[in-house]
Design a protein around this motif. Structure first.
Motif, PDB file in Angstrom:
ATOM      1  N   ALA A 110     -37.010  98.258  36.933  1.00 28.15           N
ATOM      2  CA  ALA A 110     -38.394  98.464  36.467  1.00 28.15           C
ATOM      3  C   ALA A 110     -39.182  99.154  37.700  1.00 28.15           C
ATOM      4  O   ALA A 110     -39.786  99.971  37.232  1.00 28.15           O
ATOM      5  N   ALA A 111     -38.974  98.976  38.809  1.00 33.06           N
ATOM      6  CA  ALA A 111     -39.595  99.413  39.893  1.00 33.06           C
ATOM      7  C   ALA A 111     -39.118 100.981  40.311  1.00 33.06           C
ATOM      8  O   ALA A 111     -39.897 101.760  40.646  1.00 33.06           O
ATOM      9  N   HIS A 112     -37.902 101.279  39.691  1.00 33.01           N
ATOM     10  CA  HIS A 112     -37.359 102.752  39.694  1.00 33.01           C
ATOM     11  C   HIS A 112     -37.590 103.495  38.587  1.00 33.01           C
ATOM     12  O   HIS A 112     -37.117 104.375  38.086  1.00 33.01           O
ATOM     13  N   HIS A 113     -38.442 102.698  37.503  1.00 29.69           N
ATOM     14  CA  HIS A 113     -39.097 103.303  36.383  1.00 29.69           C
ATOM     15  C   HIS A 113     -37.745 103.506  35.259  1.00 29.69           C
ATOM     16  O   HIS A 113     -37.892 104.663  34.419  1.00 29.69           O
ATOM     17  N   TYR A 114     -36.739 102.813  35.298  1.00 30.48           N
ATOM     18  CA  TYR A 114     -35.665 103.026  34.483  1.00 30.48           C
ATOM     19  C   TYR A 114     -36.294 102.097  33.128  1.00 30.48           C
ATOM     20  O   TYR A 114     -37.082 101.299  33.199  1.00 30.48           O
ATOM     21  N   LEU A 115     -35.869 102.639  31.890  1.00 30.64           N
ATOM     22  CA  LEU A 115     -36.104 101.868  30.679  1.00 30.64           C
ATOM     23  C   LEU A 115     -35.257 101.127  30.427  1.00 30.64           C
ATOM     24  O   LEU A 115     -34.160 100.876  30.762  1.00 30.64           O
ATOM     25  N   ILE A 116     -35.615  99.753  29.981  1.00 26.33           N
ATOM     26  CA  ILE A 116     -34.717  98.683  29.819  1.00 26.33           C
ATOM     27  C   ILE A 116     -34.907  98.037  28.441  1.00 26.33           C
ATOM     28  O   ILE A 116     -35.970  97.802  27.829  1.00 26.33           O
ATOM     29  N   SER A 117     -33.561  97.691  27.588  1.00 25.48           N
ATOM     30  CA  SER A 117     -33.582  97.224  26.208  1.00 25.48           C
ATOM     31  C   SER A 117     -32.742  96.167  26.356  1.00 25.48           C
ATOM     32  O   SER A 117     -31.679  96.208  27.229  1.00 25.48           O
ATOM     33  N   SER A 121     -26.970  89.594  20.401  1.00 27.57           N
ATOM     34  CA  SER A 121     -26.527  89.276  18.948  1.00 27.57           C
ATOM     35  C   SER A 121     -27.595  88.095  18.718  1.00 27.57           C
ATOM     36  O   SER A 121     -27.333  87.708  17.664  1.00 27.57           O
ATOM     37  N   SER A 122     -27.963  87.387  19.661  1.00 24.35           N
ATOM     38  CA  SER A 122     -28.912  86.085  19.434  1.00 24.35           C
ATOM     39  C   SER A 122     -29.981  86.444  18.915  1.00 24.35           C
ATOM     40  O   SER A 122     -30.958  87.112  19.845  1.00 24.35           O
ATOM     41  N   LYS A 123     -30.479  85.772  17.869  1.00 22.11           N
ATOM     42  CA  LYS A 123     -31.858  85.964  17.274  1.00 22.11           C
ATOM     43  C   LYS A 123     -32.881  85.188  18.120  1.00 22.11           C
ATOM     44  O   LYS A 123     -34.271  85.459  18.289  1.00 22.11           O
ATOM     45  N   ASN A 124     -32.331  84.275  19.097  1.00 28.31           N
ATOM     46  CA  ASN A 124     -33.319  83.743  19.665  1.00 28.31           C
ATOM     47  C   ASN A 124     -33.413  84.341  21.372  1.00 28.31           C
ATOM     48  O   ASN A 124     -34.229  83.812  22.224  1.00 28.31           O
ATOM     49  N   SER A 125     -32.849  85.450  21.287  1.00 25.82           N
ATOM     50  CA  SER A 125     -33.016  86.207  22.896  1.00 25.82           C
ATOM     51  C   SER A 125     -34.504  86.488  23.254  1.00 25.82           C
ATOM     52  O   SER A 125     -34.870  86.151  24.446  1.00 25.82           O
ATOM     53  N   PRO A 126     -35.592  86.622  22.478  1.00 20.49           N
ATOM     54  CA  PRO A 126     -36.841  86.979  22.999  1.00 20.49           C
ATOM     55  C   PRO A 126     -37.359  85.816  23.386  1.00 20.49           C
ATOM     56  O   PRO A 126     -38.122  85.619  24.685  1.00 20.49           O
ATOM     57  N   LEU A 127     -37.226  84.394  22.835  1.00 21.32           N
ATOM     58  CA  LEU A 127     -37.468  83.231  23.434  1.00 21.32           C
ATOM     59  C   LEU A 127     -36.901  82.920  24.864  1.00 21.32           C
ATOM     60  O   LEU A 127     -37.375  82.501  25.717  1.00 21.32           O
ATOM     61  N   VAL A 128     -35.638  83.328  24.799  1.00 23.58           N
ATOM     62  CA  VAL A 128     -35.026  83.067  26.205  1.00 23.58           C
ATOM     63  C   VAL A 128     -35.541  83.793  27.288  1.00 23.58           C
ATOM     64  O   VAL A 128     -35.836  83.492  28.388  1.00 23.58           O
ATOM     65  N   LEU A 129     -35.776  85.169  26.981  1.00 26.01           N
ATOM     66  CA  LEU A 129     -36.317  86.044  27.919  1.00 26.01           C
ATOM     67  C   LEU A 129     -37.738  85.389  28.492  1.00 26.01           C
ATOM     68  O   LEU A 129     -38.210  85.393  29.704  1.00 26.01           O
ATOM     69  N   GLU A 130     -38.417  84.894  27.720  1.00 24.65           N
ATOM     70  CA  GLU A 130     -39.679  84.145  27.811  1.00 24.65           C
ATOM     71  C   GLU A 130     -39.598  82.974  28.720  1.00 24.65           C
ATOM     72  O   GLU A 130     -40.293  82.833  29.754  1.00 24.65           O
ATOM     73  N   LYS A 131     -38.602  82.262  28.364  1.00 21.74           N
ATOM     74  CA  LYS A 131     -38.194  80.925  29.090  1.00 21.74           C
ATOM     75  C   LYS A 131     -37.901  81.233  30.573  1.00 21.74           C
ATOM     76  O   LYS A 131     -38.248  80.437  31.531  1.00 21.74           O
ATOM     77  N   LEU A 132     -37.197  82.549  30.719  1.00 24.41           N
ATOM     78  CA  LEU A 132     -36.632  82.844  31.945  1.00 24.41           C
ATOM     79  C   LEU A 132     -37.814  83.786  33.002  1.00 24.41           C
ATOM     80  O   LEU A 132     -37.457  84.086  34.012  1.00 24.41           O
ATOM     81  N   GLY A 133     -39.011  84.119  32.086  1.00 25.61           N
ATOM     82  CA  GLY A 133     -39.976  84.750  32.816  1.00 25.61           C
ATOM     83  C   GLY A 133     -39.444  86.214  32.990  1.00 25.61           C
ATOM     84  O   GLY A 133     -40.032  86.969  34.005  1.00 25.61           O
ATOM     85  N   LEU A 134     -38.776  86.690  32.068  1.00 23.94           N
ATOM     86  CA  LEU A 134     -38.097  88.228  32.403  1.00 23.94           C
ATOM     87  C   LEU A 134     -38.835  89.083  31.138  1.00 23.94           C
ATOM     88  O   LEU A 134     -38.621  90.309  31.403  1.00 23.94           O
ATOM     89  N   ALA A 135     -39.362  88.631  30.408  1.00 23.74           N
ATOM     90  CA  ALA A 135     -39.887  89.327  28.890  1.00 23.74           C
ATOM     91  C   ALA A 135     -40.568  90.842  29.308  1.00 23.74           C
ATOM     92  O   ALA A 135     -40.331  91.665  28.679  1.00 23.74           O
ATOM     93  N   GLN A 136     -41.323  90.566  30.443  1.00 24.09           N
ATOM     94  CA  GLN A 136     -42.282  91.605  30.488  1.00 24.09           C
ATOM     95  C   GLN A 136     -41.546  92.931  31.408  1.00 24.09           C
ATOM     96  O   GLN A 136     -42.137  94.024  31.237  1.00 24.09           O
ATOM     97  N   TYR A 137     -40.367  92.811  31.772  1.00 29.88           N
ATOM     98  CA  TYR A 137     -39.481  93.811  32.070  1.00 29.88           C
ATOM     99  C   TYR A 137     -38.755  94.577  31.282  1.00 29.88           C
ATOM    100  O   TYR A 137     -38.220  95.787  31.619  1.00 29.88           O
ATOM    101  N   PHE A 138     -38.565  94.137  29.884  1.00 28.91           N
ATOM    102  CA  PHE A 138     -37.929  94.729  28.717  1.00 28.91           C
ATOM    103  C   PHE A 138     -38.819  95.767  27.920  1.00 28.91           C
ATOM    104  O   PHE A 138     -39.655  94.958  27.557  1.00 28.91           O
ATOM    105  N   ASP A 139     -38.649  96.942  27.814  1.00 31.46           N
ATOM    106  CA  ASP A 139     -39.525  97.825  27.108  1.00 31.46           C
ATOM    107  C   ASP A 139     -39.286  97.675  25.777  1.00 31.46           C
ATOM    108  O   ASP A 139     -40.235  97.615  24.981  1.00 31.46           O
ATOM    109  N   GLU A 140     -37.963  97.247  25.430  1.00 33.86           N
ATOM    110  CA  GLU A 140     -37.754  97.106  23.854  1.00 33.86           C
ATOM    111  C   GLU A 140     -36.390  95.889  23.769  1.00 33.86           C
ATOM    112  O   GLU A 140     -35.815  95.814  24.534  1.00 33.86           O
ATOM    113  N   LYS A 141     -36.538  95.534  22.635  1.00 38.35           N
ATOM    114  CA  LYS A 141     -35.461  94.321  22.238  1.00 38.35           C
ATOM    115  C   LYS A 141     -34.902  94.977  20.648  1.00 38.35           C
ATOM    116  O   LYS A 141     -35.608  95.079  19.780  1.00 38.35           O
ATOM    117  N   VAL A 142     -33.510  95.107  20.681  1.00 35.02           N
ATOM    118  CA  VAL A 142     -32.910  95.345  19.311  1.00 35.02           C
ATOM    119  C   VAL A 142     -32.944  93.868  18.289  1.00 35.02           C
ATOM    120  O   VAL A 142     -32.788  92.747  18.799  1.00 35.02           O
TER     121      VAL A 142
END
Length: 227
Positions: A110-117, A121-142
């Motif tokens: 993120a600091a080097h301005h790479y895009l991250i997605s 395959s898990s439908k729960n991945s957005p919840l997992v990223l939130e719990k890990l405190g990493l969701a803000q670094y992901f520009d998009e999620k499939v």
């Protein structure tokens, strides 16, 4: 050939790459396999890595010789039951489950301005990223619900690049499962396999564990192999 300087995006699997959530999936599938009377083995668990929910259930049933024993409605019910078990196990998930080096690596991207997605395959991945405190670094999620094919089909990684408005050839994908590596390779992105290189031998770049995954190390490997 793609050069490191041409890379604009990174496409992440979640389970076994960012965090230890693969352990929770395995426990939930193990519980369901026991209920269905299918003997759980390490080999079966390995087959499920990186595979979607319904495909995983079908693999378990086939493994136990029960692929014709249930209707589609019954299969859906069992898949939902597995998900309920998984969500209960996730209640204890926090930042301590992030795999070594991954938080620093994602922040560095993120600091080097790479895009991250996210290409999970898990439908729960957005919840997992939130719990890990990493969701803000992901520009998009499939959204896996929008996909027609699961890994090892390349669709999820093709889409992971598309949602960033990038070509797969401009991206690097990270996986810990052979089905995922095959998916990345099929999309045209550069594949980074994290784990046993004998298992992940199809990967363009191999690291034994997540602590080795850094921008500098990826650049070194790409320069060495002259992508």
């Amino acid at each position: 050939m793609v050069k490191f300087a041409q890379v604009k995006g990174f496409l992440f699997d979640l389970d076994g790459v960012i965090a230890n959530t693969s352990v929770y999936h395995a426990k939930a599938w193990h519980q369901l396999a026991d209920e269905l009377g299918v003997t759980w083995t390490e080999d079966l668990g390995n087959q499920l890595k990186g595979v979607g929910r319904m495909d995983s259930l079908n693999l378990i049933l086939k493994y136990g010789g029960k692929e014709n024993d249930y209707t589609e409605d019954e299969k859906i019910k069992y898949a939902e039951e597995k998900n309920d078990n998984y969500l209960k196990l996730l209640d204890t998930l926090d930042k301590s489950e992030i795999l070594p080096g991954m938080e620093d690596f994602i922040k560095d991207l993120a600091a080097h301005h790479y895009l991250i997605s996210l290409a999970s395959s898990s439908k729960n991945s957005p919840l997992v990223l939130e719990k890990l405190g990493l969701a803000q670094y992901f520009d998009e999620k499939v959204d896996p619900a929008t996909l027609k094919h699961g890994k090892p089909d390349p669709e999820i990684y093709t889409r992971a690049a598309e949602v960033l408005n990038l070509k797969p050839e401009e991206c690097i994908g990270l996986e810990d499962a052979s089905a995922g590596v095959t998916s990345i390779n099929g999309s045209g992105a550069i594949s980074v396999g994290i784990g046993d290189p004998k298992v992940l031998h199809e990967a363009d770049i191999n690291f034994n564990d997540t602590s080795e995954v850094t921008l500098d190390n990826i650049k070194k490997e790409m320069d060495k192999k002259k992508f």
